[in-house]
Design a protein around this motif. Structure first.
Motif, short mmCIF file in Angstrom:
data_model
loop_
_atom_site.label_atom_id
_atom_site.label_comp_id
_atom_site.label_asym_id
_atom_site.label_seq_id
_atom_site.Cartn_x
_atom_site.Cartn_y
_atom_site.Cartn_z
N MET A 92 -12.54 2.72 -15.72
CA MET A 92 -12.69 2.50 -14.27
C MET A 92 -12.12 1.16 -13.84
O MET A 92 -11.73 1.00 -12.69
N GLN A 93 -12.04 0.19 -14.75
CA GLN A 93 -11.43 -1.10 -14.42
C GLN A 93 -9.95 -0.94 -14.10
O GLN A 93 -9.39 -1.67 -13.31
N PHE A 94 -9.32 0.04 -14.75
CA PHE A 94 -7.87 0.20 -14.60
C PHE A 94 -7.47 1.28 -13.61
O PHE A 94 -6.37 1.23 -13.06
N ILE A 95 -8.32 2.27 -13.38
CA ILE A 95 -7.94 3.37 -12.49
C ILE A 95 -8.82 3.41 -11.25
O ILE A 95 -9.11 4.46 -10.72
N GLY A 96 -9.21 2.26 -10.77
CA GLY A 96 -10.11 2.19 -9.63
C GLY A 96 -9.61 2.93 -8.41
O GLY A 96 -10.30 3.75 -7.83
N ARG A 97 -8.39 2.69 -7.99
CA ARG A 97 -7.84 3.35 -6.81
C ARG A 97 -6.44 3.83 -7.12
O ARG A 97 -5.48 3.07 -7.09
N LEU A 98 -6.33 5.10 -7.39
CA LEU A 98 -5.04 5.70 -7.72
C LEU A 98 -4.37 6.25 -6.47
O LEU A 98 -5.04 6.56 -5.48
N PRO A 99 -3.06 6.39 -6.50
CA PRO A 99 -2.38 7.07 -5.39
C PRO A 99 -2.90 8.51 -5.30
O PRO A 99 -3.04 9.19 -6.30
N GLY A 100 -3.20 8.95 -4.12
CA GLY A 100 -3.76 10.28 -3.94
C GLY A 100 -5.24 10.24 -3.57
O GLY A 100 -5.79 11.24 -3.12
N ASP A 101 -5.90 9.11 -3.80
CA ASP A 101 -7.27 8.95 -3.35
C ASP A 101 -7.26 8.82 -1.83
O ASP A 101 -6.38 8.19 -1.25
N ILE A 102 -8.24 9.39 -1.18
CA ILE A 102 -8.29 9.44 0.28
C ILE A 102 -9.09 8.26 0.80
O ILE A 102 -10.23 8.05 0.42
N THR A 103 -8.48 7.48 1.70
CA THR A 103 -9.16 6.37 2.35
C THR A 103 -8.94 6.48 3.85
O THR A 103 -7.81 6.51 4.32
N LEU A 104 -10.03 6.56 4.60
CA LEU A 104 -9.96 6.62 6.06
C LEU A 104 -10.69 5.41 6.63
O LEU A 104 -11.84 5.15 6.28
N LYS A 105 -10.02 4.68 7.52
CA LYS A 105 -10.63 3.51 8.15
C LYS A 105 -10.64 3.73 9.66
O LYS A 105 -9.61 3.95 10.28
N ARG A 106 -11.83 3.68 10.24
CA ARG A 106 -12.00 3.82 11.69
C ARG A 106 -12.95 2.73 12.17
O ARG A 106 -14.16 2.83 11.95
N GLY A 107 -12.43 1.70 12.73
CA GLY A 107 -13.29 0.62 13.23
C GLY A 107 -14.03 -0.06 12.10
O GLY A 107 -13.44 -0.60 11.18
N ASN A 108 -15.36 -0.02 12.17
CA ASN A 108 -16.20 -0.66 11.15
C ASN A 108 -16.54 0.27 9.99
O ASN A 108 -17.23 -0.14 9.07
N VAL A 109 -16.07 1.50 10.03
CA VAL A 109 -16.44 2.50 9.02
C VAL A 109 -15.25 2.77 8.11
O VAL A 109 -14.13 2.99 8.58
N THR A 110 -15.48 2.75 6.81
CA THR A 110 -14.45 3.10 5.83
C THR A 110 -15.00 4.22 4.96
O THR A 110 -16.09 4.12 4.41
#
Length: 66
Positions: free
Chosen positions: A22-40
């Motif tokens: 998990m130290q190395f593959i924390g955020r891989l391409p293809g993971d979904i991240t949505l940011k709207r204002g104060n909510v992620t």
């Protein structure tokens, strides 16, 4: 009664490997991240697939030794 310590060591080793990976593959391409204002919202779909493949490999190796 000798099965419990062996099983605890196996579970501990698996958790150690997962933590290391998990130290190395924390955020891989293809993971979904949505940011709207104060909510992620973060949904690690590719990371989940990679972890599933690694655990499948580990458990198949362990099952061969039983």
């Amino acid at each position: 009664m000798t099965e419990i310590p062996k099983m605890l060591m196996i579970i501990g080793a698996i958790l150690l490997i997962i933590g290391f990976v998990m130290q190395f593959i924390g955020r891989l391409p293809g993971d979904i991240t949505l940011k709207r204002g104060n909510v992620t919202f973060y949904f690690p779909i590719v990371t989940s697939i990679v972890i599933s493949m690694i655990l499948t490999l580990i458990f198949s190796i362990i099952s061969r030794f039983k």
